[in-house]
Scaffold this active site. Sequence first.
Site, PDB file in Angstrom:
ATOM      1  N   GLN A  58       7.553  77.533 -12.455  1.00 48.38           N
ATOM      2  CA  GLN A  58       6.119  77.788 -12.268  1.00 48.38           C
ATOM      3  C   GLN A  58       5.945  79.109 -11.507  1.00 48.38           C
ATOM      4  OE1 GLN A  58       3.429  75.672  -9.623  1.00 48.38           O
ATOM      5  NE2 GLN A  58       2.049  75.262 -11.335  1.00 48.38           N
ATOM      6  N   TYR A 103      -5.370  79.851  -6.298  1.00 47.23           N
ATOM      7  CA  TYR A 103      -4.509  81.010  -6.049  1.00 47.23           C
ATOM      8  C   TYR A 103      -4.942  82.195  -6.929  1.00 47.23           C
ATOM      9  CZ  TYR A 103      -1.992  77.392  -3.583  1.00 47.23           C
ATOM     10  OH  TYR A 103      -1.675  76.366  -2.719  1.00 47.23           O
ATOM     11  N   ARG A 124      -1.195  76.595 -16.391  1.00 47.21           N
ATOM     12  CA  ARG A 124      -1.904  75.530 -15.654  1.00 47.21           C
ATOM     13  C   ARG A 124      -3.205  76.103 -15.102  1.00 47.21           C
ATOM     14  NH1 ARG A 124      -0.048  71.336 -10.751  1.00 47.21           N
ATOM     15  NH2 ARG A 124      -0.561  69.586 -12.073  1.00 47.21           N
ATOM     16  N   GLY A 134       3.550  63.601 -10.225  1.00 46.63           N
ATOM     17  CA  GLY A 134       3.845  64.383  -9.031  1.00 46.63           C
ATOM     18  C   GLY A 134       4.422  63.547  -7.907  1.00 46.63           C
ATOM     19  N   ARG A 135       3.517  63.037  -7.038  1.00 53.83           N
ATOM     20  CA  ARG A 135       3.966  62.333  -5.830  1.00 53.83           C
ATOM     21  C   ARG A 135       4.944  61.197  -6.103  1.00 53.83           C
ATOM     22  NH1 ARG A 135      -2.178  62.573  -3.936  1.00 53.83           N
ATOM     23  NH2 ARG A 135      -2.298  62.448  -6.202  1.00 53.83           N
TER      24      ARG A 135
HETATM   25  C1  FNR Z   1       1.505  69.586  -5.325  1.00 45.81           C
HETATM   26  N1  FNR Z   1       0.880  70.133  -6.461  1.00 45.81           N
HETATM   27  C2  FNR Z   1       1.252  71.375  -6.906  1.00 45.81           C
HETATM   28  N2  FNR Z   1       0.660  71.928  -8.008  1.00 45.81           N
HETATM   29  C3  FNR Z   1       1.087  73.116  -8.506  1.00 45.81           C
HETATM   30  O1  FNR Z   1       0.556  73.583  -9.515  1.00 45.81           O
HETATM   31  N3  FNR Z   1       2.120  73.788  -7.907  1.00 45.81           N
HETATM   32  C4  FNR Z   1       2.749  73.325  -6.792  1.00 45.81           C
HETATM   33  O2  FNR Z   1       3.691  73.942  -6.283  1.00 45.81           O
HETATM   34  C5  FNR Z   1       2.281  72.090  -6.239  1.00 45.81           C
HETATM   35  N4  FNR Z   1       2.819  71.591  -5.107  1.00 45.81           N
HETATM   36  C6  FNR Z   1       2.483  70.337  -4.648  1.00 45.81           C
HETATM   37  C7  FNR Z   1       3.145  69.782  -3.540  1.00 45.81           C
HETATM   38  C8  FNR Z   1       2.859  68.493  -3.104  1.00 45.81           C
HETATM   39  C9  FNR Z   1       3.594  67.915  -1.936  1.00 45.81           C
HETATM   40  C10 FNR Z   1       1.875  67.742  -3.794  1.00 45.81           C
HETATM   41  C11 FNR Z   1       1.571  66.320  -3.372  1.00 45.81           C
HETATM   42  C12 FNR Z   1       1.213  68.284  -4.870  1.00 45.81           C
HETATM   43  C13 FNR Z   1      -0.023  69.294  -7.290  1.00 45.81           C
HETATM   44  C14 FNR Z   1       0.797  68.403  -8.237  1.00 45.81           C
HETATM   45  O3  FNR Z   1       1.450  69.185  -9.227  1.00 45.81           O
HETATM   46  C15 FNR Z   1      -0.069  67.349  -8.958  1.00 45.81           C
HETATM   47  O4  FNR Z   1      -1.094  67.986  -9.677  1.00 45.81           O
HETATM   48  C16 FNR Z   1      -0.688  66.345  -7.987  1.00 45.81           C
HETATM   49  O5  FNR Z   1       0.272  65.871  -7.061  1.00 45.81           O
HETATM   50  C17 FNR Z   1      -1.330  65.164  -8.719  1.00 45.81           C
HETATM   51  O6  FNR Z   1      -0.364  64.415  -9.421  1.00 45.81           O
HETATM   52  P1  FNR Z   1       0.175  62.992  -8.840  1.00 45.81           P
HETATM   53  O7  FNR Z   1       0.902  63.287  -7.573  1.00 45.81           O
HETATM   54  O8  FNR Z   1      -1.035  62.126  -8.604  1.00 45.81           O
HETATM   55  O9  FNR Z   1       1.067  62.434  -9.926  1.00 45.81           O
END
Ligand code: FNR
Length: 347
Positions: free
Chosen positions: A100, A179, A226, A316-317
């Site tokens: 990314q 960003y 994205r 993600g999480r």
């Molecule tokens: C993120 N998210 C995120 N998105 C992105 O485009 N680049 C990134 O580097 C990050 N970093 C990131 C770190 C942490 C700790 C979290 C919790 C989230 C957002 C992530 O890709 C995703 O969109 C969200 O976490 C929602 O998905 P989940 O977690 O509900 O499955």
Amino acid sequence: MTQSLFTPFVLNERLMLNNRILMAPLTRCMAGPGLVPTQTMADYYARRADAGLIISEATIIRADGQGYPNTPGLFTQEQIAGWRVVTDAVHEKGGKIFAQLWHTGRVAHPHFWGGDEVLAPSAVGIEGTVPRMRELAYLVPRALTVAEIATLVEDYAKAAENAIEAGFDGVEIHGANGYMIDEFLHHDTNRRTDEFGGSAENMVRFPLQVVDAVIERIGAWRTALRISPAAYFNIAPDNRDREVFDLLLARLDERELAYLHGGIFDDSVHYDYLDGRVSDYLRAHSRHTLVGVGGYSADTGASAIDEGKFDLLAIGRPFIANHDYVARVKAGQEVLAYSDEQLPVLY
Ligand code: FNR
């Protein structure tokens, strides 16, 4: 019923994904000195290589794109070599991984690279301080000159080329979450009066230039994007943004892309100005392969795929909390809950 997650998917007739579960990009702040990926990162990603596709944590394209401590880069030979260890480890386990590509724009802080200014579309600052480094207050950025925008486009393309040299299967351009690229797409952060601001036509110009430059350098079939039409992260919503995203999506439909990915934390939220959820809006306005994300479980994600709401599911999480997420879902086992407190220790 999660069967549909386990049907293989071929991206752009070239890239075979073993299943439809993607690991979402997740910043972990684990890079070593010189923003070089570490062996721990290689182990972390390799443990998750049974995802259909891993999207790496956001990775900065050049030094002044950094806004958080220890985020990896893709602009030095050492960083490329460090990523090579990661991509080899993922490939050895049969996985696939995209990088990314990130510039944090006005969320950057010169503390990280020893500069004295921050660049963004317009000189509009954000309130507050850097997460994890609360002593650093954000600066009001300086608006990029037209010449600097051209250099920035080239730097995205160069980072994409570096990603391929590092063994990545493709790149996801980070156009989401407030960003640099996202800042061009919203009226709150783009107040320019030249050819990069003031109208939808002008506001999509820089994002499309980045997409086109990356495509030209590494090929459309391994270039993904994205975006965050919901304007929720460090940017104030503005109803005029809708027109900007409508045009962006129409222009993207004229191009090939590996996939389009919504940047959102909770895809159950209905946005009036998008006439629905982020995934609904992207589905209605784009012909591209769509990745859904944001608060999904394997069950709810599989149902959404069955209903045609999107094609691939990013997790993600739960993927941080469960390195064996895919195996657990496949076996019908319980998935461990994620909590922010665990974040520093989980890999
Ligand atoms: C993120 N998210 C995120 N998105 C992105 O485009 N680049 C990134 O580097 C990050 N970093 C990131 C770190 C942490 C700790 C979290 C919790 C989230 C957002 C992530 O890709 C995703 O969109 C969200 O976490 C929602 O998905 P989940 O977690 O509900 O499955």
